[in-house]
Motif scaffolding. Sequence first.
Motif, PDB file in Angstrom:
ATOM      1  N   GLY A   1     123.468   8.665  64.897  1.00 14.02           N
ATOM      2  CA  GLY A   1     122.454   7.684  65.297  1.00 14.02           C
ATOM      3  C   GLY A   1     121.257   8.334  65.970  1.00 14.02           C
ATOM      4  O   GLY A   1     121.355   9.418  66.536  1.00 14.02           O
ATOM      5  N   GLY A   2     120.110   7.629  65.901  1.00  7.58           N
ATOM      6  CA  GLY A   2     118.889   8.137  66.511  1.00  7.58           C
ATOM      7  C   GLY A   2     118.173   7.054  67.296  1.00  7.58           C
ATOM      8  O   GLY A   2     118.498   5.874  67.181  1.00  7.58           O
ATOM      9  N   VAL A   3     117.161   7.499  68.054  1.00 12.34           N
ATOM     10  CA  VAL A   3     116.469   6.568  68.950  1.00 12.34           C
ATOM     11  C   VAL A   3     115.437   5.722  68.203  1.00 12.34           C
ATOM     12  O   VAL A   3     115.380   4.506  68.359  1.00 12.34           O
ATOM     13  N   SER A   4     114.625   6.382  67.379  1.00 10.81           N
ATOM     14  CA  SER A   4     113.481   5.663  66.811  1.00 10.81           C
ATOM     15  C   SER A   4     113.863   4.718  65.674  1.00 10.81           C
ATOM     16  O   SER A   4     113.123   3.801  65.353  1.00 10.81           O
ATOM     17  N   SER A   5     115.011   4.927  65.072  1.00 14.89           N
ATOM     18  CA  SER A   5     115.411   4.065  63.946  1.00 14.89           C
ATOM     19  C   SER A   5     116.112   2.818  64.490  1.00 14.89           C
ATOM     20  O   SER A   5     116.805   2.866  65.498  1.00 14.89           O
ATOM     21  N   GLN A   6     115.959   1.747  63.755  1.00 13.23           N
ATOM     22  CA  GLN A   6     116.391   0.434  64.269  1.00 13.23           C
ATOM     23  C   GLN A   6     117.752  -0.007  63.745  1.00 13.23           C
ATOM     24  O   GLN A   6     118.340  -0.951  64.256  1.00 13.23           O
TER      25      GLN A   6
ATOM     26  N   PHE B   1     105.395   9.762  66.357  1.00 14.32           N
ATOM     27  CA  PHE B   1     104.588   8.526  66.272  1.00 14.32           C
ATOM     28  C   PHE B   1     103.694   8.298  67.494  1.00 14.32           C
ATOM     29  O   PHE B   1     103.412   7.157  67.840  1.00 14.32           O
ATOM     30  N   ASN B   2     103.262   9.363  68.169  1.00 12.53           N
ATOM     31  CA  ASN B   2     102.584   9.154  69.433  1.00 12.53           C
ATOM     32  C   ASN B   2     101.504  10.228  69.654  1.00 12.53           C
ATOM     33  O   ASN B   2     101.806  11.378  69.984  1.00 12.53           O
ATOM     34  N   ALA B   3     100.239   9.824  69.490  1.00 12.55           N
ATOM     35  CA  ALA B   3      99.141  10.786  69.630  1.00 12.55           C
ATOM     36  C   ALA B   3      99.021  11.281  71.072  1.00 12.55           C
ATOM     37  O   ALA B   3      98.751  12.461  71.312  1.00 12.55           O
ATOM     38  N   GLY B   4      99.241  10.383  72.018  1.00 12.97           N
ATOM     39  CA  GLY B   4      99.129  10.761  73.435  1.00 12.97           C
ATOM     40  C   GLY B   4     100.160  11.811  73.803  1.00 12.97           C
ATOM     41  O   GLY B   4      99.842  12.825  74.437  1.00 12.97           O
ATOM     42  N   ALA B   5     101.412  11.584  73.392  1.00 12.16           N
ATOM     43  CA  ALA B   5     102.473  12.549  73.705  1.00 12.16           C
ATOM     44  C   ALA B   5     102.230  13.859  72.968  1.00 12.16           C
ATOM     45  O   ALA B   5     102.489  14.944  73.503  1.00 12.16           O
ATOM     46  N   SER B   6     101.731  13.791  71.740  1.00 15.81           N
ATOM     47  CA  SER B   6     101.443  15.018  70.986  1.00 15.81           C
ATOM     48  C   SER B   6     100.457  15.896  71.753  1.00 15.81           C
ATOM     49  O   SER B   6     100.612  17.116  71.797  1.00 15.81           O
ATOM     50  N   ALA B   7      99.475  15.266  72.357  1.00  7.46           N
ATOM     51  CA  ALA B   7      98.481  16.018  73.127  1.00  7.46           C
ATOM     52  C   ALA B   7      99.133  16.691  74.340  1.00  7.46           C
ATOM     53  O   ALA B   7      98.579  17.639  74.884  1.00  7.46           O
ATOM     54  N   ARG B   8     100.305  16.210  74.739  1.00 16.90           N
ATOM     55  CA  ARG B   8     100.999  16.796  75.905  1.00 16.90           C
ATOM     56  C   ARG B   8     102.127  17.745  75.489  1.00 16.90           C
ATOM     57  O   ARG B   8     103.050  18.000  76.258  1.00 16.90           O
ATOM     58  N   GLN B   9     102.053  18.281  74.282  1.00 13.93           N
ATOM     59  CA  GLN B   9     103.108  19.175  73.770  1.00 13.93           C
ATOM     60  C   GLN B   9     103.418  20.293  74.764  1.00 13.93           C
ATOM     61  O   GLN B   9     104.582  20.592  75.040  1.00 13.93           O
TER      62      GLN B   9
ATOM     63  N   ALA C   1     106.933   2.820  76.729  1.00 13.65           N
ATOM     64  CA  ALA C   1     106.228   1.551  76.529  1.00 13.65           C
ATOM     65  C   ALA C   1     105.967   1.257  75.051  1.00 13.65           C
ATOM     66  O   ALA C   1     105.852   0.097  74.645  1.00 13.65           O
ATOM     67  N   ARG C   2     105.892   2.307  74.245  1.00  7.43           N
ATOM     68  CA  ARG C   2     105.599   2.110  72.826  1.00  7.43           C
ATOM     69  C   ARG C   2     106.835   1.826  71.989  1.00  7.43           C
ATOM     70  O   ARG C   2     106.747   1.578  70.796  1.00  7.43           O
ATOM     71  N   MET C   3     108.020   1.909  72.601  1.00 11.84           N
ATOM     72  CA  MET C   3     109.258   1.737  71.835  1.00 11.84           C
ATOM     73  C   MET C   3     109.629   0.258  71.692  1.00 11.84           C
ATOM     74  O   MET C   3     109.272  -0.564  72.544  1.00 11.84           O
TER      75      MET C   3
END
Length: 490
Positions: free
Chosen positions: A266-271, A393-401, A354-356
């Motif tokens: 199982g994974g987090v992002s899949s429903q 799926f997150n541009a903001g988090a990508s910028a914080r790599q 918040a985006r999940m």
Amino acid sequence: MNRTACAITGACCIRISLWTSIGRAVKRMRHSSLLLAALSAGLCQASLGQDYILEAPGSAPPAASVSGGATLFQNVRIFDGKSATLSAPSNVLVRGSTIERISASPITVDANSDVRVIAGNGRVLMPGLIDAHWHSFMAATAMPLLTTANPSYLHILATRQAEATLMRGFTTVRDLGGPVFGLKRAIDEGAIKGPRIYPSGAMISQTSGHGDFRFPFELPRATGGPLSQSETLGAAAIADSPDEVRVRAREQLRLGASQIKLMGGGGVSSQYNPIESTQFTEAEIHAAVEAAENWGTYVAVHAYTPRAIRQAVAAGVKCIEHGQLIDEPTAKLLAEKGIWWSLQPLTYDAEVFARMTPVSQRKAMEVFAGTENAYKLAKKYNVKTAFGTDILFNAGASARQGAYLAQMVRWYTPAEALKMATADNGELMALSGFINPYPGKLGVVEVGALADLLLVDGSPLENIRLVEDPDKNFLIIMKNGVIYKNTLRP
Ligand SMILES: [Zn+2]
């Protein structure tokens, strides 16, 4: 007709004279159309990979690989990817794509030579960073877009993100799923800017597994039925038997995968799958392992729970992705068997959370809670641990790599964390064996290693938070001997 058939297969460099003789031979034979098809396919195969020959007149064929001339870094202190301390002031000569010389005494170059001289003024030279669990195609793109948007739009977004990744100092990524073969090729040829990519291609998943992004109305699918958007894109491949897994794994290898990625739980992002679920059977995973090992490489499996991890290990998998819900005996097993543990510092991040969806939020809380224990066990049993971010799926988090790497000091010293993101990850990249797309040493500053280098304004061994702000603190970013960023220039 012959030429058309050949062009359709993707390459057309067969000389007319050759076709004429084949044509004569074919005429003498019955069942000519079948034979002709076979010959067309066979002969055209030889030139696959050279399809730039088909480019429009006037556009120059891209270089096979991009590497720089020669660069001399003077007076730098080196973090070599392994040591906990910086070197004495040194000089480093890069020629072509590799590090040619490292010396504490001056390296002299002819004033008339074309060697680019960089005055380091005591700054720190370190290996480019490596993210061992990255998704070039979908790190920064919102999930609803991936299942609905025009593919060309998605590839353009991924292209922009590839350059941003390199500009964050990540000169190599191991891509754990997504259609990145074209992206990788364009980067390697110098058509666009980005990191080295170790691609997995489509994530192979069972029906209802972590890589099944289909909508409920797309089910049931008859055997051989139409592919969903994520499968057509090459983001995911759904397989439900050892034979199907074998085909999908071989398809990824055919496309250029350097390792195979399977969803083993199982994974987090899949429903549509519980985090506790175990996915695939040992026989299914083993089919992929056989396909990968025949190609000299390995399978990496997404798995959080002890049950899913143990099944993957029993099937011959060489790298476990995530594993935050592991227990102590299973961590010990990974150490005993020398299995890589590709672990991410997944902790509560308000913006990501918040985006999940509510389903993902519940699962994320379980994983976040397990991160602490996972790193504790990885350290206790000295498991071969890789650093990765798995931003999705997150541009903001990508910028914080880079901030993800800086967070590692919760569990490790800055030197240990940086070693993991350079020399250790470099070792994991080499697990792709004889199909390694970038043979050569990665993640270290030593003679003969590939010249992926960062010149840092300050010492990340003293202050790892320097990697959080690459725009300001990474003055030079070099990959394969080519300088992609230089703010030292007058
Ligand atoms: Zn992932």
